[in-house]
Motif scaffolding. Structure first.
Motif, mmCIF file in Angstrom:
data_model
loop_
_atom_site.group_PDB
_atom_site.id
_atom_site.type_symbol
_atom_site.label_atom_id
_atom_site.label_comp_id
_atom_site.label_asym_id
_atom_site.label_seq_id
_atom_site.Cartn_x
_atom_site.Cartn_y
_atom_site.Cartn_z
ATOM 1 N N GLU A 319 24.049 43.538 21.110
ATOM 2 C CA GLU A 319 25.231 42.775 20.283
ATOM 3 C C GLU A 319 26.586 42.522 20.679
ATOM 4 O O GLU A 319 27.302 41.262 20.349
ATOM 5 C CB GLU A 319 25.119 43.599 18.956
ATOM 6 N N LEU A 327 23.692 39.751 14.735
ATOM 7 C CA LEU A 327 22.832 40.585 14.160
ATOM 8 C C LEU A 327 23.396 41.568 13.368
ATOM 9 O O LEU A 327 22.768 42.427 12.691
ATOM 10 C CB LEU A 327 21.661 41.373 14.952
ATOM 11 N N SER A 328 25.047 41.543 13.461
ATOM 12 C CA SER A 328 25.851 42.764 12.650
ATOM 13 C C SER A 328 26.712 41.947 12.074
ATOM 14 O O SER A 328 27.246 40.950 12.419
ATOM 15 C CB SER A 328 26.499 43.727 13.561
ATOM 16 N N PRO A 329 27.139 42.220 10.697
ATOM 17 C CA PRO A 329 28.129 41.600 10.008
ATOM 18 C C PRO A 329 29.377 41.640 10.697
ATOM 19 O O PRO A 329 29.827 42.767 11.451
ATOM 20 C CB PRO A 329 28.120 42.256 8.539
ATOM 21 N N LYS A 335 29.500 46.571 8.087
ATOM 22 C CA LYS A 335 28.877 46.951 9.281
ATOM 23 C C LYS A 335 28.726 48.570 9.193
ATOM 24 O O LYS A 335 27.803 49.045 9.858
ATOM 25 C CB LYS A 335 29.911 46.782 10.386
ATOM 26 N N CYS A 338 25.614 49.379 7.237
ATOM 27 C CA CYS A 338 24.581 48.935 7.939
ATOM 28 C C CYS A 338 24.245 50.144 9.021
ATOM 29 O O CYS A 338 22.994 50.498 9.143
ATOM 30 C CB CYS A 338 24.573 47.830 8.875
ATOM 31 N N TYR A 389 15.977 39.674 3.461
ATOM 32 C CA TYR A 389 16.166 40.781 4.423
ATOM 33 C C TYR A 389 17.527 41.686 3.831
ATOM 34 O O TYR A 389 17.643 41.788 2.875
ATOM 35 C CB TYR A 389 16.704 40.117 5.743
ATOM 36 N N LEU A 391 20.730 42.127 4.441
ATOM 37 C CA LEU A 391 21.770 41.624 4.197
ATOM 38 C C LEU A 391 21.774 40.393 3.151
ATOM 39 O O LEU A 391 22.475 39.835 2.956
ATOM 40 C CB LEU A 391 22.702 41.466 5.209
ATOM 41 N N ASP A 394 19.564 36.469 6.306
ATOM 42 C CA ASP A 394 19.519 36.550 7.641
ATOM 43 C C ASP A 394 19.087 37.962 8.208
ATOM 44 O O ASP A 394 19.611 38.820 7.522
ATOM 45 C CB ASP A 394 20.992 35.934 8.563
ATOM 46 N N CYS A 396 19.336 41.117 10.317
ATOM 47 C CA CYS A 396 20.153 42.007 10.839
ATOM 48 C C CYS A 396 19.741 43.023 11.619
ATOM 49 O O CYS A 396 18.534 43.273 11.526
ATOM 50 C CB CYS A 396 21.362 42.302 9.817
ATOM 51 N N ASP A 399 17.125 45.348 9.627
ATOM 52 C CA ASP A 399 15.764 44.811 9.832
ATOM 53 C C ASP A 399 15.163 45.198 11.042
ATOM 54 O O ASP A 399 14.088 45.254 10.989
ATOM 55 C CB ASP A 399 15.728 43.215 9.619
#
Length: 471
Positions: A319, A327-329, A335, A338, A389, A391, A394, A396, A399
């Motif tokens: 990432e 794949l991370s906010p 974050k 997550c 998914y 979030l 999309d 992440c 998932d």
């Protein structure tokens, strides 16, 4: 009119909510007494049958192949649940959706004429403490006063099988089964409930009962010990591996049957990164793997003179290394959230998954399945409401961590551990379907047989997640 214990009713209702869709029984009794007589009685359902909870759980799994669950009716102010089942010979209505998952094995089906039998039964599950009294509206129940339960001599069916007339007043859960619609099964076409238009033997030819499937699964597991375990990838995963077989500085050392390896593989595909896929047998601990990860565990990656193991660490590295497809906010709070739920997956869901995978006792399977479902429910409740998914729209990292185990729930646990599919229309089903259909997940997934036949590689390992696999 019903008398019930409110506390018992509440706890039983909650337990019923947690059961997989259409699953009424949580244990298996392989060879109970008077089995054939019970099967004939539960097949014919000539009169309303009253069963103790023990009798229902003992004998219904031996006859459930005759019927197909259609609906369940729950009530806010009544101490029972009604389950409606059609005779399986009625068939499914036209247009029933079929799975388009390319990784699922297509069963050989022979077209069967529909509406060969119109029998429908209603199974009523009475909560502990409920009592049937006059005015309940079921004329077929000849329970006219509580005194009929208090006889010292157990009443019998006409065929000599015991009738549990004392179940309601003892405060235990009990069940009734009655035929509610034969749709002209009496031969007159007048909608009056009639018998089956076929024999029990014919139903047994169509489908195996839960007990028969359980015995077959146990025999299949016993046979697997006697033959070498295949470890070759197949399907879409094989095509993806070949596509990335050329020499490249970034190398992924993975085992095709390892869920932790698949996490990293999904991320590489989702990000569209160039890499070399190196299928690795972690039991042999090849030199290349030990150089990348001295612990000899998969997955591991190497990029030039730098290498790392552990899927969670590798995913964070990828990432940070490539932000083309994040794949991370970017929001720090989101974050952190997550990361919290990634920890929930690894600390709670994964151990619960392997506990259920190891359980060969049917009662333990039910216990571990409930625990796994509870941990999944907590995760689903934390997910974005709209989905599909975690979030939202999309994929992440949450998932990515979860997906390999969702795949194995439908391919291993459903096949060998009586795991139920997500209830249709729920957020859990929406998420599971989205992961199954995600192109990057599909690209790294082999055919179902690989995962079933390599399950022992996990079960025979000493460590909870498998001796030769990272996390």
């Amino acid at each position: 009119m019903y008398i019930q214990s409110a506390q018992a009713n509440s706890s039983t209702a909650e337990a019923s909510e947690q059961r997989p869709h259409g699953q009424l029984v949580s244990r298996i009794v392989v060879d109970p007494p008077d089995l054939q007589a019970w099967r004939e009685k539960l097949f014919n359902v000539d009169d309303t049958i009253i069963l103790t909870n023990d009798q229902f759980e003992t004998y219904f799994p031996h006859i459930d192949n005759v019927y197909s669950h259609r609906s369940t009716q729950k009530y806010k102010r009544k101490p029972f649940i009604s389950h409606y089942w059609d005779c399986r010979m009625k068939g499914r209505p036209p247009g029933t959706p079929k799975s388009d998952d390319p990784s699922k094995k297509k069963r050989k089906r022979s077209a069967r004429e529909r509406d060969l039998c119109d029998v429908k039964i209603k199974i009523t599950e009475y909560f502990p403490g409920a009592t049937i009294l006059p005015g309940d509206g079921d004329a077929s129940l000849s329970l006219v006063s509580p005194s009929v339960y208090q006889t010292s001599q157990q009443q019998m069916f006409n065929d000599g099988l015991p009738r549990p007339m004392d179940a309601p007043v003892n405060g235990e859960r009990f069940w009734t089964i009655q035929r509610v619609n034969g749709n002209g099964g009496n031969g007159k076409g007048d909608g009056v409930a009639g018998p089956h238009k076929h024999s029990l033997a014919k139903s047994d030819e169509i489908k195996k009962s839960t007990v028969q499937r359980y015995i077959a699964a146990q025999e299949k597991e016993a046979k697997k010990i006697q033959k070498p375990l295949p470890r070759r990838m197949s399907g879409a995963a094989l095509a993806t591996a070949k596509k990335h077989s050329r020499e490249h500085e970034l190398k992924l050392y993975a085992a095709c049957f390892c869920p932790f390896s698949q996490r990293v593989w999904i991320a590489l595909e989702a990000k569209g990164m160039q890499y070399q896929y190196c299928e690795t047998d972690p039991f042999k601990r090849p030199t290349q793997l030990l150089e990348a990860n001295p612990r000899g565990l998969v997955p591991a990656i190497r990029e030039g003179d730098w290498a790392s193991g552990e899927s969670a660490i590798i995913l964070e590295y990828l990432e940070d290394h490539n932000q083309t497809v994040p794949l991370s906010p970017t929001d720090p709070r989101l974050k952190a959230n997550c990361r919290l739920w990634i920890d929930h997956i690894n600390a709670r869901i994964v151990p619960a998954f392997f506990a259920l995978a190891r359980a060969t006792d049917f009662a333990k399977q039910s216990e571990y399945a409930e625990k796994l479902q509870n941990e999944i429910t907590a995760l689903v409740q934390a997910a974005n409401d709209r989905g599909p998914y975690f979030l939202g729209e999309d994929l992440c990292l949450v998932d990515v961590h979860f997906a390999p185990f969702v795949l194995r729930m439908s391919r291993i646990l459903r096949e060998l551990r009586n795991w139920g599919d997500p209830v249709p229309g729920t957020r859990w089903q929406q998420w599971a379907d989205a992961l199954e259909q995600n192109p990057h997940v599909q690209a790294t997934t082999s055919q179902k047989e690989l995962y079933i036949e390599t399950l022992d590689l996990f079960l025979n390992s000493r460590q909870p997640h498998g001796e030769y696999f990272g996390s």
